[in-house]
Design a protein around this motif. Structure first.
Motif, PDB file in Angstrom:
ATOM      1  N   ALA A   1       0.826  -1.208   0.000  1.00  0.00           N
ATOM      2  CA  ALA A   1       0.000   0.000   0.000  1.00  0.00           C
ATOM      3  C   ALA A   1       0.859   1.257   0.000  1.00  0.00           C
ATOM      4  CB  ALA A   1      -0.931  -0.007   1.202  1.00  0.00           C
ATOM      5  N   SER A   2       1.918   1.272   0.795  1.00  0.00           N
ATOM      6  CA  SER A   2       2.796   2.446   0.862  1.00  0.00           C
ATOM      7  C   SER A   2       3.557   2.632  -0.436  1.00  0.00           C
ATOM      8  CB  SER A   2       3.775   2.300   2.033  1.00  0.00           C
ATOM      9  OG  SER A   2       3.094   2.226   3.265  1.00  0.00           O
ATOM     10  N   PHE A   3       3.986   1.535  -1.045  1.00  0.00           N
ATOM     11  CA  PHE A   3       4.661   1.587  -2.346  1.00  0.00           C
ATOM     12  C   PHE A   3       3.764   2.275  -3.374  1.00  0.00           C
ATOM     13  CE2 PHE A   3       5.868   0.042  -6.464  1.00  0.00           C
ATOM     14  CZ  PHE A   3       7.230  -0.284  -6.427  1.00  0.00           C
ATOM     15  N   ASP A   4       2.532   1.802  -3.473  1.00  0.00           N
ATOM     16  CA  ASP A   4       1.598   2.385  -4.437  1.00  0.00           C
ATOM     17  C   ASP A   4       1.340   3.858  -4.139  1.00  0.00           C
ATOM     18  OD1 ASP A   4       1.410  -0.094  -5.624  1.00  0.00           O
ATOM     19  OD2 ASP A   4      -0.498  -0.613  -4.668  1.00  0.00           O
ATOM     20  N   ALA A   5       1.205   4.193  -2.856  1.00  0.00           N
ATOM     21  CA  ALA A   5       0.905   5.575  -2.477  1.00  0.00           C
ATOM     22  C   ALA A   5       2.041   6.522  -2.837  1.00  0.00           C
ATOM     23  CB  ALA A   5       0.612   5.650  -0.976  1.00  0.00           C
ATOM     24  N   VAL A   6       3.273   6.090  -2.609  1.00  0.00           N
ATOM     25  CA  VAL A   6       4.418   6.943  -2.951  1.00  0.00           C
ATOM     26  C   VAL A   6       4.473   7.204  -4.454  1.00  0.00           C
ATOM     27  CG1 VAL A   6       6.946   6.934  -3.138  1.00  0.00           C
ATOM     28  CG2 VAL A   6       5.856   6.466  -0.943  1.00  0.00           C
ATOM     29  N   LEU A   7       4.178   6.206  -5.266  1.00  0.00           N
ATOM     30  CA  LEU A   7       4.206   6.415  -6.717  1.00  0.00           C
ATOM     31  C   LEU A   7       3.072   7.338  -7.160  1.00  0.00           C
ATOM     32  CD1 LEU A   7       5.195   2.945  -8.185  1.00  0.00           C
ATOM     33  CD2 LEU A   7       6.640   4.805  -7.386  1.00  0.00           C
ATOM     34  N   VAL A   8       1.905   7.198  -6.554  1.00  0.00           N
ATOM     35  CA  VAL A   8       0.799   8.109  -6.868  1.00  0.00           C
ATOM     36  C   VAL A   8       1.178   9.541  -6.503  1.00  0.00           C
ATOM     37  CG1 VAL A   8      -1.560   8.773  -6.219  1.00  0.00           C
ATOM     38  CG2 VAL A   8      -1.026   6.380  -6.706  1.00  0.00           C
ATOM     39  N   ASP A   9       1.746   9.723  -5.317  1.00  0.00           N
ATOM     40  CA  ASP A   9       2.161  11.058  -4.886  1.00  0.00           C
ATOM     41  C   ASP A   9       3.250  11.614  -5.801  1.00  0.00           C
ATOM     42  OD1 ASP A   9       0.399  10.837  -2.792  1.00  0.00           O
ATOM     43  OD2 ASP A   9       1.924  10.305  -1.319  1.00  0.00           O
ATOM     44  N   SER A  10       4.206  10.785  -6.175  1.00  0.00           N
ATOM     45  CA  SER A  10       5.281  11.231  -7.062  1.00  0.00           C
ATOM     46  C   SER A  10       4.733  11.735  -8.383  1.00  0.00           C
ATOM     47  CB  SER A  10       6.274  10.088  -7.318  1.00  0.00           C
ATOM     48  OG  SER A  10       6.904   9.687  -6.137  1.00  0.00           O
ATOM     49  N   ALA A  11       3.771  10.993  -8.929  1.00  0.00           N
ATOM     50  CA  ALA A  11       3.170  11.402 -10.199  1.00  0.00           C
ATOM     51  C   ALA A  11       2.471  12.749 -10.066  1.00  0.00           C
ATOM     52  CB  ALA A  11       2.184  10.334 -10.672  1.00  0.00           C
ATOM     53  N   ALA A  12       1.871  12.995  -8.913  1.00  0.00           N
ATOM     54  CA  ALA A  12       1.179  14.268  -8.698  1.00  0.00           C
ATOM     55  C   ALA A  12       2.166  15.406  -8.449  1.00  0.00           C
ATOM     56  CB  ALA A  12       0.224  14.143  -7.517  1.00  0.00           C
ATOM     57  N   LEU A  13       3.295  15.111  -7.845  1.00  0.00           N
ATOM     58  CA  LEU A  13       4.234  16.152  -7.422  1.00  0.00           C
ATOM     59  C   LEU A  13       5.245  16.540  -8.493  1.00  0.00           C
ATOM     60  CD1 LEU A  13       4.902  14.720  -3.852  1.00  0.00           C
ATOM     61  CD2 LEU A  13       3.880  16.954  -4.326  1.00  0.00           C
ATOM     62  N   ALA A  14       5.583  15.621  -9.398  1.00  0.00           N
ATOM     63  CA  ALA A  14       6.655  15.867 -10.373  1.00  0.00           C
ATOM     64  C   ALA A  14       6.099  16.467 -11.659  1.00  0.00           C
ATOM     65  CB  ALA A  14       7.391  14.569 -10.681  1.00  0.00           C
ATOM     66  N   SER A  15       6.620  17.622 -12.023  1.00  0.00           N
ATOM     67  CA  SER A  15       6.200  18.239 -13.281  1.00  0.00           C
ATOM     68  C   SER A  15       7.066  17.792 -14.455  1.00  0.00           C
ATOM     69  CB  SER A  15       6.249  19.767 -13.160  1.00  0.00           C
ATOM     70  OG  SER A  15       7.560  20.215 -12.888  1.00  0.00           O
ATOM     71  N   ARG A  16       8.201  17.153 -14.171  1.00  0.00           N
ATOM     72  CA  ARG A  16       9.089  16.688 -15.238  1.00  0.00           C
ATOM     73  C   ARG A  16       9.376  15.192 -15.144  1.00  0.00           C
ATOM     74  NH1 ARG A  16       9.366  20.286 -19.477  1.00  0.00           N
ATOM     75  NH2 ARG A  16       9.103  22.363 -18.575  1.00  0.00           N
ATOM     76  N   ARG A  17       9.994  14.764 -14.043  1.00  0.00           N
ATOM     77  CA  ARG A  17      10.413  13.357 -13.961  1.00  0.00           C
ATOM     78  C   ARG A  17      10.510  12.913 -12.512  1.00  0.00           C
ATOM     79  NH1 ARG A  17      15.230  11.576 -17.782  1.00  0.00           N
ATOM     80  NH2 ARG A  17      13.440  11.370 -19.188  1.00  0.00           N
ATOM     81  N   SER A  18      10.126  11.662 -12.273  1.00  0.00           N
ATOM     82  CA  SER A  18      10.336  10.998 -10.988  1.00  0.00           C
ATOM     83  C   SER A  18      11.360   9.890 -11.174  1.00  0.00           C
ATOM     84  CB  SER A  18       9.037  10.371 -10.466  1.00  0.00           C
ATOM     85  OG  SER A  18       8.040  11.342 -10.245  1.00  0.00           O
ATOM     86  N   VAL A  19      12.294   9.797 -10.236  1.00  0.00           N
ATOM     87  CA  VAL A  19      13.322   8.748 -10.286  1.00  0.00           C
ATOM     88  C   VAL A  19      13.510   8.197  -8.873  1.00  0.00           C
ATOM     89  CG1 VAL A  19      15.692   8.130 -10.862  1.00  0.00           C
ATOM     90  CG2 VAL A  19      14.514   9.889 -12.203  1.00  0.00           C
ATOM     91  N   HIS A  20      13.050   6.979  -8.661  1.00  0.00           N
ATOM     92  CA  HIS A  20      13.242   6.310  -7.377  1.00  0.00           C
ATOM     93  C   HIS A  20      14.332   5.259  -7.553  1.00  0.00           C
ATOM     94  CE1 HIS A  20       9.787   8.218  -5.492  1.00  0.00           C
ATOM     95  NE2 HIS A  20       9.120   8.008  -6.614  1.00  0.00           N
ATOM     96  N   ALA A  21      15.469   5.456  -6.883  1.00  0.00           N
ATOM     97  CA  ALA A  21      16.615   4.565  -7.023  1.00  0.00           C
ATOM     98  C   ALA A  21      16.656   3.569  -5.873  1.00  0.00           C
ATOM     99  CB  ALA A  21      17.914   5.366  -7.063  1.00  0.00           C
ATOM    100  N   ASP A  22      16.989   2.325  -6.196  1.00  0.00           N
ATOM    101  CA  ASP A  22      17.064   1.301  -5.162  1.00  0.00           C
ATOM    102  C   ASP A  22      18.121   0.267  -5.548  1.00  0.00           C
ATOM    103  OD1 ASP A  22      16.410  -0.142  -2.822  1.00  0.00           O
ATOM    104  OD2 ASP A  22      14.314   0.435  -3.015  1.00  0.00           O
ATOM    105  N   ILE A  23      18.234  -0.741  -4.701  1.00  0.00           N
ATOM    106  CA  ILE A  23      19.230  -1.791  -4.871  1.00  0.00           C
ATOM    107  C   ILE A  23      18.686  -2.871  -5.804  1.00  0.00           C
ATOM    108  CG2 ILE A  23      20.651  -3.487  -3.643  1.00  0.00           C
ATOM    109  CD1 ILE A  23      19.881  -1.814  -1.060  1.00  0.00           C
ATOM    110  N   ALA A  24      19.540  -3.408  -6.656  1.00  0.00           N
ATOM    111  CA  ALA A  24      19.188  -4.577  -7.451  1.00  0.00           C
ATOM    112  C   ALA A  24      19.639  -5.821  -6.688  1.00  0.00           C
ATOM    113  CB  ALA A  24      19.855  -4.522  -8.823  1.00  0.00           C
ATOM    114  N   ARG A  25      18.704  -6.646  -6.294  1.00  0.00           N
ATOM    115  CA  ARG A  25      19.022  -7.822  -5.473  1.00  0.00           C
ATOM    116  C   ARG A  25      19.847  -8.835  -6.249  1.00  0.00           C
ATOM    117  NH1 ARG A  25      14.346  -9.821  -5.092  1.00  0.00           N
ATOM    118  NH2 ARG A  25      14.597 -11.871  -6.038  1.00  0.00           N
ATOM    119  N   SER A  26      20.947  -9.269  -5.669  1.00  0.00           N
ATOM    120  CA  SER A  26      21.772 -10.305  -6.276  1.00  0.00           C
ATOM    121  C   SER A  26      22.710 -10.869  -5.222  1.00  0.00           C
ATOM    122  CB  SER A  26      22.594  -9.760  -7.447  1.00  0.00           C
ATOM    123  OG  SER A  26      23.638  -8.907  -6.984  1.00  0.00           O
ATOM    124  N   THR A  27      23.196 -12.083  -5.455  1.00  0.00           N
ATOM    125  CA  THR A  27      24.160 -12.683  -4.529  1.00  0.00           C
ATOM    126  C   THR A  27      25.466 -11.910  -4.534  1.00  0.00           C
ATOM    127  OG1 THR A  27      24.821 -14.225  -6.277  1.00  0.00           O
ATOM    128  CG2 THR A  27      23.168 -14.995  -4.714  1.00  0.00           C
TER     129      THR A  27
END
Length: 233
Positions: free
Chosen positions: A143-169
């Motif tokens: 639910a929080s994941f979805d909410a942050v993306l909805v908020d980002s879409a509303a807040l960004a007039s140009r681009r949203s970029v959420h950076a995270d870790i790529a899981r790997s051994t």
């Protein structure tokens, strides 16, 4: 240890509201060093954020959701100003300790940190040229994941970029070794390894994102969730 599946139910120590505040503050301060070494925001700025800022005019605004210790936002503002942009930055985090640590960092005019969530800004009708986050998505439940993306879409007039870790051994083994020298007295090593176990692969992130978003993997250990709000020249 198998990393074939994401461990969504695993909890990080620093996410516990009752965690040791002294160790939490140390952890957030050490992130200043760790993020500079591994987060690749210089590259993300050049390839993702600078084109979006260049498409605007006048004063540009950068929002960092879940800003933690504030180091990523400061770095992005410095990079943008070095390129000649008139830019201000706002970092938000619901954790009062994170906000306090962010404010204790090097003073940078035009950069502020507030104890807020993204929903409050979206309801207030705030707008920013770019919206970013660093290592936030893997902390969030569905639910929080979805909410942050909805908020980002509303807040960004140009681009949203959420950076995270790529899981790997490989990421897990490398962090286990490299984090050891800076981890004493913090949650850094334990939580860093748990973060990798909670993180997504590119395919998993792509399947999780709603329409209008895309998953990118610019480096072996880095994932991006990207959304363009307007054509970027």
């Amino acid at each position: 240890m198998s990393l074939a599946e994401r461990e969504d139910g695993l909890r990080e120590l620093m996410d516990d509201p009752d965690c040791d505040p002294v160790r939490l503050r140390r952890t957030l301060r050490r992130f200043w060093t760790v993020n500079h070494a591994v987060s690749r925001w210089g590259r993300i700025y050049r390839t993702q954020l600078r084109p979006a800022l260049a498409a605007g005019s006048g004063r540009r605004r950068i929002l960092d959701i879940g800003c933690g210790g504030g180091d990523v936002l400061r770095r992005l503002v410095r990079l943008a100003r070095r390129d000649g942009f008139d830019v201000e930055g706002l970092g938000i985090d619901p954790d009062p300790v994170a906000c306090a640590v962010a404010r204790e960092g090097p003073r940078l005019p035009g950069v502020a940190f507030r104890k807020l969530g993204s929903r409050e800004l979206a309801i207030a009708g705030e707008r920013f040229d770019v919206v970013v986050s660093n290592h936030l998505l893997h902390h969030l439940d569905r639910a929080s994941f979805d909410a942050v993306l909805v908020d980002s879409a509303a807040l960004a007039s140009r681009r949203s970029v959420h950076a995270d870790i790529a899981r790997s051994t490989t990421a897990y083994a490398a962090f286990a070794v490299l984090a050891a020298p800076v981890a004493p007295g913090t949650f850094l090593r334990i939580d860093g390894l748990r973060s990798i176990r909670r993180s997504y692969t590119r395919a998993e992130l792509g399947a999780r994102l709603p329409a209008g978003w895309r998953a990118e993997q610019p480096t072996a250990f880095r994932l991006l969730a990207v959304r363009d709000a307007a054509p970027v020249r």
